[in-house]
Every structure is written in structure tokens, then in C-alpha cells.
Design a protein around this motif. Structure first.
Motif, PDB file in Angstrom:
ATOM      1  N   ILE A 488      -1.996  -5.479 -11.606  1.00 50.11           N
ATOM      2  CA  ILE A 488      -1.957  -5.622 -10.153  1.00 50.11           C
ATOM      3  C   ILE A 488      -2.248  -4.272  -9.530  1.00 50.11           C
ATOM      4  N   VAL A 489      -3.168  -4.268  -8.565  1.00 51.90           N
ATOM      5  CA  VAL A 489      -3.455  -3.050  -7.811  1.00 51.90           C
ATOM      6  C   VAL A 489      -2.829  -3.186  -6.431  1.00 51.90           C
ATOM      7  N   SER A 490      -2.096  -2.152  -6.044  1.00 54.16           N
ATOM      8  CA  SER A 490      -1.443  -2.138  -4.736  1.00 54.16           C
ATOM      9  C   SER A 490      -1.803  -0.838  -4.028  1.00 54.16           C
ATOM     10  N   TYR A 491      -2.117  -0.933  -2.742  1.00 53.91           N
ATOM     11  CA  TYR A 491      -2.405   0.271  -1.970  1.00 53.91           C
ATOM     12  C   TYR A 491      -1.165   0.612  -1.155  1.00 53.91           C
ATOM     13  N   GLN A 492      -0.467   1.644  -1.570  1.00 52.34           N
ATOM     14  CA  GLN A 492       0.751   2.045  -0.888  1.00 52.34           C
ATOM     15  C   GLN A 492       0.931   3.547  -1.006  1.00 52.34           C
ATOM     16  N   ASP A 493       1.617   4.089  -0.037  1.00 51.62           N
ATOM     17  CA  ASP A 493       1.800   5.543   0.058  1.00 51.62           C
ATOM     18  C   ASP A 493       0.461   6.273   0.086  1.00 51.62           C
ATOM     19  N   GLY A 494      -0.547   5.608   0.661  1.00 57.60           N
ATOM     20  CA  GLY A 494      -1.855   6.231   0.786  1.00 57.60           C
ATOM     21  C   GLY A 494      -2.635   6.324  -0.499  1.00 57.60           C
ATOM     22  N   LYS A 495      -2.221   5.581  -1.548  1.00 64.06           N
ATOM     23  CA  LYS A 495      -2.896   5.659  -2.841  1.00 64.06           C
ATOM     24  C   LYS A 495      -3.088   4.265  -3.427  1.00 64.06           C
ATOM     25  N   ASN A 496      -4.162   4.127  -4.220  1.00 60.46           N
ATOM     26  CA  ASN A 496      -4.327   2.932  -5.033  1.00 60.46           C
ATOM     27  C   ASN A 496      -3.496   3.083  -6.303  1.00 60.46           C
ATOM     28  N   LYS A 497      -2.610   2.120  -6.545  1.00 61.81           N
ATOM     29  CA  LYS A 497      -1.733   2.194  -7.705  1.00 61.81           C
ATOM     30  C   LYS A 497      -1.937   0.979  -8.593  1.00 61.81           C
ATOM     31  N   LEU A 498      -1.967   1.216  -9.891  1.00 61.38           N
ATOM     32  CA  LEU A 498      -2.129   0.150 -10.872  1.00 61.38           C
ATOM     33  C   LEU A 498      -0.783  -0.121 -11.525  1.00 61.38           C
ATOM     34  N   TYR A 499      -0.363  -1.372 -11.505  1.00 58.99           N
ATOM     35  CA  TYR A 499       0.873  -1.803 -12.146  1.00 58.99           C
ATOM     36  C   TYR A 499       0.520  -2.789 -13.254  1.00 58.99           C
ATOM     37  N   ILE A 500       1.013  -2.520 -14.439  1.00 61.30           N
ATOM     38  CA  ILE A 500       0.776  -3.410 -15.581  1.00 61.30           C
ATOM     39  C   ILE A 500       2.067  -4.169 -15.872  1.00 61.30           C
ATOM     40  N   LEU A 501       1.971  -5.497 -15.888  1.00 58.54           N
ATOM     41  CA  LEU A 501       3.152  -6.355 -16.033  1.00 58.54           C
ATOM     42  C   LEU A 501       3.016  -7.185 -17.296  1.00 58.54           C
ATOM     43  N   LYS A 502       4.145  -7.447 -17.927  1.00 56.93           N
ATOM     44  CA  LYS A 502       4.194  -8.268 -19.142  1.00 56.93           C
ATOM     45  C   LYS A 502       4.739  -9.633 -18.795  1.00 56.93           C
TER      46      LYS A 502
END
Length: 502
Positions: A488-502
Motif C-alpha cells: 500500500i502506498v500512502s501520501y502523508q507527511d509530505g512523502k510517498n510511503k510504502l507499507y508492506i502488509l502480510k
């Protein structure tokens, strides 16, 4: 002097053309004989024609004056707008569908627009023969003209037809404040079947003057929708959660992109990511999301207009399809050998020397025609996207588009499998889908609201499973499966962040 005589004769014939033509035919033949009863908008069009004719009569009586010309021009302009506004409700219907009697397969509301267009054209032709100086000399003493026989005939025709319309309006629509029904029954002199009604109480009830098309801009990665308050507490989700996803890792995506990420898709064949950004950017990167291989910036204004990129997918033929929030899509192909920078200039602001434009098109919907979308995925022979709620309505519509001809193939609100239960007195329209993924023939819809992922079976059109993801992900924009994990990619705190979930 001869020019002035011709001017007023032509003005008289113009009045006769309007009053004895469309106004009289609509009133006497369509109304009294065929039983056609105008709606509120149709009455407005007919009244506009009468006012235009009245303006011409003022010119015939008192001479060519700017205020009378202004009246004719302004009322005609309003009539053209009214005609096309009325037509707009039916323009997208199938052939033969619509409202009011058709003449040569064109309904009367568009004929009204043609009449007003003709008024402006004829007025222009008449003015080409006007002699204003002589006209003023004739009127300097009396301040009005003596009427000729043809002038008087125009006045009489105007009064007769206007009176007849007033009678019909009183019988069918009633006196003020009644305004006629929105969809009236056929005209009759029998009071038993006439009912007076008014649209005035609802005239200002819409949230916007644009009516059903007054939909605000959807939620974007860097621009929050001002009509939504997003809740990241999964316990408030409209559906019970069947599976909880656990966070494996997270990292910042430090790529030089033109705007925040709005969609991602991993290509197993090339071991690359295709990334869509909010402001019409598409990037091909390595698997680790730390190196850009190539990119393009689409020219969104080149027909058809495309709003912000919503999501992206890689088709079976390796073409890349990018969906805009207004359901306009672009299909491009990475082909630096055959790319023509000159030919691609109209399509790309950047990347014309690397990409070929295959198609740019829009597809129309029915249930979701006043909804934006924020997701997209291709599965087999079809592309899928899901509507997002707006400031006017909360609906959840899965939209199915054929990949063969690009035409709408289906729209539905999914039902719930027997193992899925509702809660919190909420519906599917409370979810806000910002991404779509596919796996094993299933669709996975990522909702920014309530941090929920809905697993949809496109064959049975059911929601068969629900997942929750951590509340620390507050602006989820994209989803895909990579190596068996959910990214999941989320744009928060002014940055693109990648979260990997199991």
C-alpha cells in the motif's frame, strides 16, 4: 427612406415568422390538437419567443433603438442556453428517447434553440440594411411610426397567439406562483385532469446551481476532499472485518516524481513498477522503488480532457493503461524505437521520444455518471473501477468496461456474501475506494475511509471478504500484490510511503 420601409417590413415578417410559426404551432397544433402540454422549461422557451417578438414590435412602432435590440439579443441568448440546458437532460439517451414531440427526429426543445439562433442571424441580416440616420429624422417629431398594413397584421397576430398561449398556460399551469409540472400530463380543457403545481419551493434546494453536476473535486493524494471527514478507526467500518492485516515493513519512496503517487502496479515479467502520479505523470521504476527507468507526463488537455490520474495497470499486451478520476483513460506503450517525438508532441509534455500513444478515450456510465473514480485495475477481458462518494450522493458502483472495444459492460453495487455482516448503520457508500488490485480472479478494493480492503468476486458480484489495515496509514492511495504481500502506498507527511502488509 426605402431602406427603412424594407427594415420594418422585414421586422414584421420576422414577428410573423416567430408567432405564426413555432409559437402558434406549439400552442394550437401541438397543444390543442395533439394534447402536448409544456413543462416549466418549455414554457420558458415559448415565453422567450414571445418576448423576442415583442421587442421586434417595439422597433416597428418606435424605431430602431439600442434598448430594443439589447432585449432581443439577451432574450435570444437566454433561449439558446435554456434549449441546450433542456436538451442536456436527454442528449445521452439512446436514439428516439427523450421528451416532447419529435419533428424530423429532433425534439421540440432543440428546435427552440434553432429558432433563437435563427432570430440572431435574421436580426443581423436586417441590421445590415438599416439606415439609422434617416430613421432618427423620421421619428424626431412624432417619436413613433405610423403603422402599415403589414405592421398592423404583425401586431394582431402577436396579440391573438399570445392570448391563446395565456389561455393554455392558465388552464394547464395555473396563475402565479404555479409554474407547471416538471413532466406534465397531456393538455386538456377538462379541469378534472388538470392539477396546478409549482417547482418554486425546490428552486433553491440543490446544493449548487449546477444541480446534479455540481460534484466537488474528488479526494486526491495532495488535496483532501473538503466534503469528507475520513475515519481511520476500523471498528467504525460499515462491514464486519474478517481478516486483520499486519504490518511487515514501511519505507519512504524517495523518487524524483512530479507529484504524489496515485497508483502502482508491479509487472512480474519485467520486474518493474509502473507508477501513476496525481498530476499526469507515469514512471517505470525498479522493484526497490529507488531508481526511475523512464517516464512521461501526459498532456491532459489534448482531447479528451483528463482529470488527475487515479490508478494504473499493465495490460496483457504490455500496454499501460492509466485511468483519470473522470473515467477518461489513456493507453500508452513504451517503445523508444518507434516513438516519434513530433507525432507524440500533442499527447505528451514529456516522454514523446520514449512512448507511443495508443488510445485516449472516455467511457460513459449510467449509475455512476455523476461520480468520480479513484481506482482502476484490468482483469481478463474487462477493466474495473469503483465510484467514490461525492458531496451530493453516497453510492458504491463497480464499473465494468470491456477491454476489447472500451464500451461500458456493466455497473453494479455488490451484494454481501453470507459470511459478511453489516454494522454501525452504514452502507457501502461510506467507503472511499482509492485503489484496486487483483489476485486469483478477485478484486481488492482499498478504502481510505475506515482502513478497509474489500475482496470482491467479479463473477458473483459479491463482497466475500474484508480486511483491515493499520490506522497509521492515513492516506492510502494505491494497492498491489508483490511476492504474496500487499503493498500500500500512502501520501502523508509530505512523502510517498510504502507499507508492506502480510
Amino acid at each position: 427612406m426605402r431602406k427603412n420601409i424594407n427594415l420594418y417590413v422585414l421586422m414584421s415578417f420576422a414577428v410573423l415568422g416567430v408567432m405564426a410559426g413555432p409559437v402558434a404551432v406549439a400552442n394550437m397544433i401541438f397543444g390543442y390538437i395533439l394534447g402536448d402540454a409544456p413543462c416549466t422549461s418549455c414554457w420558458a422557451l415559448r415565453i422567450n419567443m414571445i418576448v423576442v417578438a415583442a421587442g421586434a414590435l417595439f422597433i416597428i412602432r418606435y424605431g430602431l433603438r439600442m434598448k430594443y435590440l439589447a432585449l432581443i439579443i439577451m432574450v435570444s441568448a437566454f433561449g439558446i442556453w435554456n434549449a441546450f440546458w433542456h436538451l442536456g437532460w436527454y442528449a445521452q439517451m439512446d436514439i428516439g428517447q427523450g421528451q416532447a414531440l419529435p419533428i424530423f427526429n429532433i425534439h421540440t426543445q432543440i428546435w427552440a434553440g434553432i429558432v433563437f439562433w435563427a432570430v440572431l442571424i435574421v436580426l443581423g441580416l436586417i441590421l445590415a440594411f438599416a439606415n439609422l440616420k434617416t430613421d432618427q429624422e423620421v421619428l424626431v417629431k412624432l417619436n413613433y411610426r405610423n403603422l402599415t398594413k403589414v405592421n398592423k397584421f404583425a401586431f394582431v397576430t402577436f396579440m391573438v397567439v399570445t392570448t391563446s398561449n395565456a389561455v393554455q398556460a392558465f388552464i394547464a399551469a395555473g396563475p402565479p406562483p404555479f409554474t407547471a409540472p416538471d413532466s406534465p400530463a397531456r393538455f386538456t380543457f377538462n379541469p378534472k385532469y388538470n392539477s396546478w403545481s409549482s417547482l418554486l419551493p425546490n428552486a433553491f434546494s440543490a446544493p449548487t446551481w449546477r444541480g446534479p453536476f455540481g460534484v466537488d473535486t474528488p479526494d486526491l493524494p495532495a488535496q483532501k476532499a473538503n466534503y469528507m471527514e475520513f475515519d481511520h478507526n476500523v471498528n467504525n467500518s460499515p462491514l464486519h472485518i474478517t481478516t486483520k492485516l499486519n504490518l511487515v515493513s514501511e519505507k519512504n519512496i524517495n523518487l524524483d516524481l512530479n507529484s504524489p503517487i496515485s497508483g502502482i502496479r508491479f509487472n512480474k515479467k519485467t520486474n518493474q513498477f509502473a507508477i501513476a502520479t496525481q498530476d499526469w505523470g507515469m514512471y517505470l521504476t525498479n522493484k526497490d522503488l529507488n531508481n526511475i527507468h523512464t517516464h512521461l507526463i501526459l498532456d491532459s488537455f489534448y482531447f479528451p480532457f483528463m482529470t488527475n490520474f487515479a490508478d494504473i495497470d499493465i495490460m496483457d499486451n504490455e500496454n499501460i493503461k492509466i485511468m483519470g478520476t473522470n473515467k477518461t483513460y489513456a493507453i500508452v506503450k513504451y517503445d523508444p524505437v518507434n516513438a516519434d517525438e513530433v507525432e507524440g508532441f500533442a499527447h505528451f509534455k514529456e516522454g514523446a521520444d520514449k512512448f507511443v500513444a495508443i488510445e485516449k478515450n472516455s467511457f460513459r456510465t449510467v449509475r455512476a455518471n455523476t461520480n468520480y473514480v479513484n481506482s482502476f485495475v484490468s482483469l481478463g477481458d474487462y477493466s474495473y473501477t469503483i465510484s467514490v462518494p461525492s458531496n451530493l450522493q453516497k453510492n458504491f458502483v463497480v464499473i465494468k468496461q470491456s477491454n476489447i472495444d472500451g464500451v461500458l459492460s456493466g455497473e453494479y453495487t455488490p451484494t454481501l456474501a453470507s459470511n459478511i455482516q453489516t454494522r454501525n448503520n452504514k452502507g457501502l457508500g461510506d467507503y472511499y475506494i482509492t485503489g484496486l488490485a487483483k489476485k486469483d480472479g478477485m478484486l481488492y478494493a482499498l478504502s481510505k475511509n475506515y482502513n478497509t480492503i474489500l475482496q470482491i468476486n467479479p463473477k458473483t458480484e459479491e463482497i466475500v471478504k474484508t480486511y483491515s489495515y493499520p490506522s497509521k496509514i492515513t492516506n492510502a492511495r494505491a494497492i498491489d500484490f508483490v511476492d504474496g504481500n500487499i503493498n500500500i502506498v500512502s501520501y502523508q507527511d509530505g512523502k510517498n510511503k510504502l507499507y508492506i502488509l502480510k
